[in-house]
Design a protein around this motif. Structure first.
Motif, PDB file in Angstrom:
ATOM      1  N   GLY A 169      33.349  65.248  74.301  1.00 23.68           N
ATOM      2  CA  GLY A 169      34.299  66.351  74.292  1.00 23.68           C
ATOM      3  C   GLY A 169      35.230  66.366  75.490  1.00 23.68           C
ATOM      4  N   GLY A 170      35.469  65.183  76.072  1.00 21.37           N
ATOM      5  CA  GLY A 170      36.376  65.081  77.211  1.00 21.37           C
ATOM      6  C   GLY A 170      35.727  65.292  78.560  1.00 21.37           C
ATOM      7  N   ARG A 171      34.438  65.540  78.601  1.00 25.48           N
ATOM      8  CA  ARG A 171      33.781  65.814  79.893  1.00 25.48           C
ATOM      9  C   ARG A 171      33.680  64.581  80.783  1.00 25.48           C
ATOM     10  NH1 ARG A 171      28.218  67.976  78.898  1.00 25.48           N
ATOM     11  NH2 ARG A 171      28.367  66.757  76.977  1.00 25.48           N
ATOM     12  N   ASP A 172      33.867  63.405  80.219  1.00 24.79           N
ATOM     13  CA  ASP A 172      33.875  62.181  81.017  1.00 24.79           C
ATOM     14  C   ASP A 172      35.287  61.630  81.185  1.00 24.79           C
ATOM     15  OD1 ASP A 172      34.155  61.573  78.361  1.00 24.79           O
ATOM     16  OD2 ASP A 172      32.488  60.150  78.262  1.00 24.79           O
ATOM     17  N   HIS A 173      36.294  62.460  80.923  1.00 23.21           N
ATOM     18  CA  HIS A 173      37.691  62.059  81.048  1.00 23.21           C
ATOM     19  C   HIS A 173      38.312  62.667  82.309  1.00 23.21           C
ATOM     20  CE1 HIS A 173      37.143  60.701  76.992  1.00 23.21           C
ATOM     21  NE2 HIS A 173      38.424  60.486  76.762  1.00 23.21           N
ATOM     22  N   VAL A 230      41.320  70.882  78.447  1.00 23.91           N
ATOM     23  CA  VAL A 230      41.336  70.384  79.816  1.00 23.91           C
ATOM     24  C   VAL A 230      40.202  70.969  80.644  1.00 23.91           C
ATOM     25  CG1 VAL A 230      42.755  70.235  81.925  1.00 23.91           C
ATOM     26  CG2 VAL A 230      43.806  69.979  79.689  1.00 23.91           C
ATOM     27  N   LYS A 231      39.638  72.084  80.210  1.00 25.96           N
ATOM     28  CA  LYS A 231      38.552  72.710  80.960  1.00 25.96           C
ATOM     29  C   LYS A 231      37.351  71.778  81.088  1.00 25.96           C
ATOM     30  CE  LYS A 231      40.865  76.572  81.287  1.00 25.96           C
ATOM     31  NZ  LYS A 231      41.465  76.975  82.570  1.00 25.96           N
ATOM     32  N   ASN A 232      37.207  70.843  80.161  1.00 26.25           N
ATOM     33  CA  ASN A 232      36.091  69.901  80.223  1.00 26.25           C
ATOM     34  C   ASN A 232      36.388  68.693  81.113  1.00 26.25           C
ATOM     35  OD1 ASN A 232      34.453  71.374  78.529  1.00 26.25           O
ATOM     36  ND2 ASN A 232      35.049  70.254  76.690  1.00 26.25           N
ATOM     37  N   MET A 233      37.661  68.446  81.376  1.00 27.64           N
ATOM     38  CA  MET A 233      38.065  67.246  82.100  1.00 27.64           C
ATOM     39  C   MET A 233      37.966  67.435  83.617  1.00 27.64           C
ATOM     40  SD  MET A 233      41.461  66.177  79.906  1.00 27.64           S
ATOM     41  CE  MET A 233      41.665  64.597  80.723  1.00 27.64           C
ATOM     42  N   LEU A 293      36.983  47.950  85.800  1.00 32.55           N
ATOM     43  CA  LEU A 293      37.600  48.323  84.524  1.00 32.55           C
ATOM     44  C   LEU A 293      36.812  47.707  83.378  1.00 32.55           C
ATOM     45  CD1 LEU A 293      41.430  47.845  85.171  1.00 32.55           C
ATOM     46  CD2 LEU A 293      40.131  49.984  85.137  1.00 32.55           C
ATOM     47  N   THR A 294      36.818  48.374  82.253  1.00 28.07           N
ATOM     48  CA  THR A 294      36.180  47.817  81.069  1.00 28.07           C
ATOM     49  C   THR A 294      37.052  48.090  79.847  1.00 28.07           C
ATOM     50  OG1 THR A 294      34.207  47.859  79.648  1.00 28.07           O
ATOM     51  CG2 THR A 294      34.813  49.933  80.716  1.00 28.07           C
ATOM     52  N   ALA A 295      37.127  47.101  78.968  1.00 26.52           N
ATOM     53  CA  ALA A 295      37.834  47.277  77.703  1.00 26.52           C
ATOM     54  C   ALA A 295      36.894  47.768  76.612  1.00 26.52           C
ATOM     55  CB  ALA A 295      38.479  45.951  77.280  1.00 26.52           C
ATOM     56  N   ASN A 296      35.615  47.854  76.934  1.00 22.74           N
ATOM     57  CA  ASN A 296      34.597  48.317  76.001  1.00 22.74           C
ATOM     58  C   ASN A 296      34.318  49.788  76.286  1.00 22.74           C
ATOM     59  OD1 ASN A 296      32.406  48.819  74.394  1.00 22.74           O
ATOM     60  ND2 ASN A 296      31.069  47.283  75.329  1.00 22.74           N
ATOM     61  N   SER A 297      34.848  50.659  75.475  1.00 22.63           N
ATOM     62  CA  SER A 297      34.724  52.097  75.748  1.00 22.63           C
ATOM     63  C   SER A 297      33.281  52.573  75.721  1.00 22.63           C
ATOM     64  CB  SER A 297      35.560  52.899  74.749  1.00 22.63           C
ATOM     65  OG  SER A 297      35.111  52.688  73.421  1.00 22.63           O
ATOM     66  N   PRO A 313      37.670  58.427  69.080  1.00 29.70           N
ATOM     67  CA  PRO A 313      36.202  58.542  69.186  1.00 29.70           C
ATOM     68  C   PRO A 313      35.729  58.662  70.632  1.00 29.70           C
ATOM     69  CG  PRO A 313      36.870  56.288  68.599  1.00 29.70           C
ATOM     70  CD  PRO A 313      38.089  57.148  68.478  1.00 29.70           C
ATOM     71  N   GLU A 314      36.487  58.087  71.587  1.00 30.35           N
ATOM     72  CA  GLU A 314      36.069  58.178  72.988  1.00 30.35           C
ATOM     73  C   GLU A 314      36.018  59.630  73.470  1.00 30.35           C
ATOM     74  OE1 GLU A 314      38.137  54.241  72.354  1.00 30.35           O
ATOM     75  OE2 GLU A 314      38.614  56.340  71.925  1.00 30.35           O
ATOM     76  N   TRP A 315      36.923  60.446  72.939  1.00 31.38           N
ATOM     77  CA  TRP A 315      36.950  61.856  73.322  1.00 31.38           C
ATOM     78  C   TRP A 315      35.806  62.626  72.662  1.00 31.38           C
ATOM     79  CZ3 TRP A 315      39.948  64.908  76.552  1.00 31.38           C
ATOM     80  CH2 TRP A 315      39.833  66.297  76.378  1.00 31.38           C
ATOM     81  N   SER A 316      35.549  62.346  71.401  1.00 28.37           N
ATOM     82  CA  SER A 316      34.579  63.128  70.648  1.00 28.37           C
ATOM     83  C   SER A 316      33.150  62.959  71.150  1.00 28.37           C
ATOM     84  CB  SER A 316      34.652  62.760  69.163  1.00 28.37           C
ATOM     85  OG  SER A 316      34.340  61.392  68.965  1.00 28.37           O
TER      86      SER A 316
END
Length: 464
Positions: free
Chosen positions: A201-205, A236-239, A148-152, A195-198
């Motif tokens: 674009g959610g492809r790493d979510h 969700v298509k990117n997730m 786990l990391t707290a640093n996004s 900002p984590e999403w942008s």
């Protein structure tokens, strides 16, 4: 060949060498040695002086730097408002309209402990686990994840701990889709503002649901239609979406992971002991089936399966539609599966069944009638060569009465059955979810394999 220890005898000529020449050589050797010692002393003094004035001028070589064991495996977990997860658990009596889910969401989602396991469930690590609570179990396992990391900015993947299956389940039997979708839509408004999403674009979510794909892919916003709309949202298509049953033909971002069983070991010895037990269990029944008929379900082969089992002296049937058979009891179902070489797994309301994982946990070879019950689903978990661990009988042949299940299974020799059973038993660690409160460093369970799959999928998606 060993080296000879015989020394060469000096010649008489060299022995007659003058003492003067010998003394001269000895003197020169002494002078050379003295000069060498002086030079070494001077060099050492210069090095020590240089070291005291500047630490960068002279230092020992650095120790070998160990590679970061979490490199490429860091996961950032969103700290969502409580209404997306823990508040749903606090309101547990509303999760399903016909059952109180509060006991099942307890113990980090494992459900009530089974303290009296008897001879069927020998050992500890057993619970009464509901199949819909995987979101809770997974989230608690995620809290113990070693990378786990707290640093996004360091994260390789981002986990969204929204209990979408439990939330959707609260409203599936109502006709108010605005209520059914409200929390889901609020979540994605929140995510898109981060900002984590942008960045990608959610492809790493990734997100997980303890429900099947069919409960989360409503195609239109009409009150009478079944399900939530998680899987139809453009974002969700990117997730990467993890589900207990994925859509095998209409999605590239859905991945099936095992249904939770009742076995959640807290140490490696519990797993080994259980494997030893099911390996040595006597199996008097050739095949068995635990389930209920589906009289109103078009295309179901349950009636044919019931009929063939009832006619066979080699089949044991557990009719879960009768009150006498407590199919919710882990001891009841595991007793059946442990006593059988093959366990029939026809489709139910959907192609997959929790029973498939319960039976494999018991060392029983699953018999599938649809490729979508296993082969197109659990690709991170099951061998590509399905004949190593299972039997496939096309459901059309059963439905049309062109095949006898018993005759098919009788074709397998004792040696073949033994090899298949051993393969099933070897798969057990990767099909279960361990107790989230303990570490099993030498055993990789279903959670670990899911994280591996997510990280690999994210890496291939974003091209790093």
């Amino acid at each position: 060949m060993e080296k000879s220890n015989v020394k060469t005898v000096p010649s008489m000529k060299s022995m007659s060498m003058s003492r003067h020449l010998f003394s001269l050589l000895l003197s020169l050797s002494f002078l050379f040695l003295l000069c060498r010692l002086l030079l070494l002393s001077r060099s050492s003094h210069q090095l020590l002086s240089s070291s005291s004035s500047s630490s960068s001028s002279f230092s020992l070589p650095p120790a070998h730097a160990h590679a970061d064991p979490c490199s490429g495996r860091y996961v950032y977990v969103y700290d969502l408002p409580d209404k997306f997860n823990s508040d749903i658990l606090r309101d547990c009596r509303t999760i399903l309209p016909w059952i109180d889910m509060c006991p099942f969401v307890a113990n980090m989602g494992l459900g009530p402990h089974l303290t009296e396991t008897g001879s069927v469930l020998t050992g500890t690590g057993w619970h009464i686990t509901n199949q819909w609570v995987l979101e809770v179990i997974f989230h608690n396992r995620m809290r113990q994840y070693e990378c786990l990391t707290a640093n996004s900015s360091q994260a390789d993947a981002f986990f969204v701990p929204y209990y979408v299956g439990l939330d959707t389940g609260r409203h599936l039997w109502t006709h108010d889709i605005s209520l059914r979708d409200s929390l889901l839509l609020e979540l994605f408004q929140l995510l898109k503002s981060r900002p984590e999403w942008s960045v990608k674009g959610g492809r790493d979510h990734f997100i997980l649901s303890g429900r099947a794909t069919w409960d989360l892919r409503r195609q239109a916003d009409e009150d009478h239609l079944w399900g939530g709309k998680l899987l139809t949202l453009p974002e969700v298509k990117n997730m990467t979406v993890l589900l207990i049953e994925a859509c095998p033909w209409d999605s590239e971002h859905e991945f099936a992971i095992p249904y939770p069983t009742n076995f959640h070991p807290s140490n490696e010895s519990q797993i080994v002991a259980w494997q030893d037990k099911v390996r040595s269990t006597d199996r008097p029944w050739l095949f068995s089936f635990a389930g209920a008929r589906r009289p109103g379900q078009a295309g179901s082969i349950r009636d044919q399966v019931f009929g063939q089992c009832l006619k066979s002296a080699r089949c044991r049937l557990l009719d879960c539609a009768t009150q006498d058979n407590d199919c919710d009891s882990p001891a009841t179902t595991m007793s059946l599966f442990q006593s059988s070489s093959f366990c029939l797994q026809p489709p139910g309301d959907t192609p997959t069944r929790r029973s498939a994982f319960d039976s494999m946990l018991a060392g029983c070879i699953p018999v599938f009638f649809s490729p979508h019950s296993a082969y197109t689903q659990y690709k991170w978990y099951l061998p590509g060569n399905y004949s190593e661990y299972s039997v496939y009988i096309p459901e059309d042949e059963v439905r049309e009465g062109r095949v006898s299940i018993e005759e098919v299974l009788l074709r397998y020799s004792e040696e073949e059955i033994g090899d298949m059973k051993e393969k099933v038993i070897s798969m057990i660690p990767g099909l279960i979810y361990k107790d989230p409160s303990h570490q099993l460093e030498s055993v990789r369970d279903a959670f670990d394999l899911a994280i591996d799959g997510v990280l690999q999928r994210v890496k291939s998606t974003i091209g790093t």
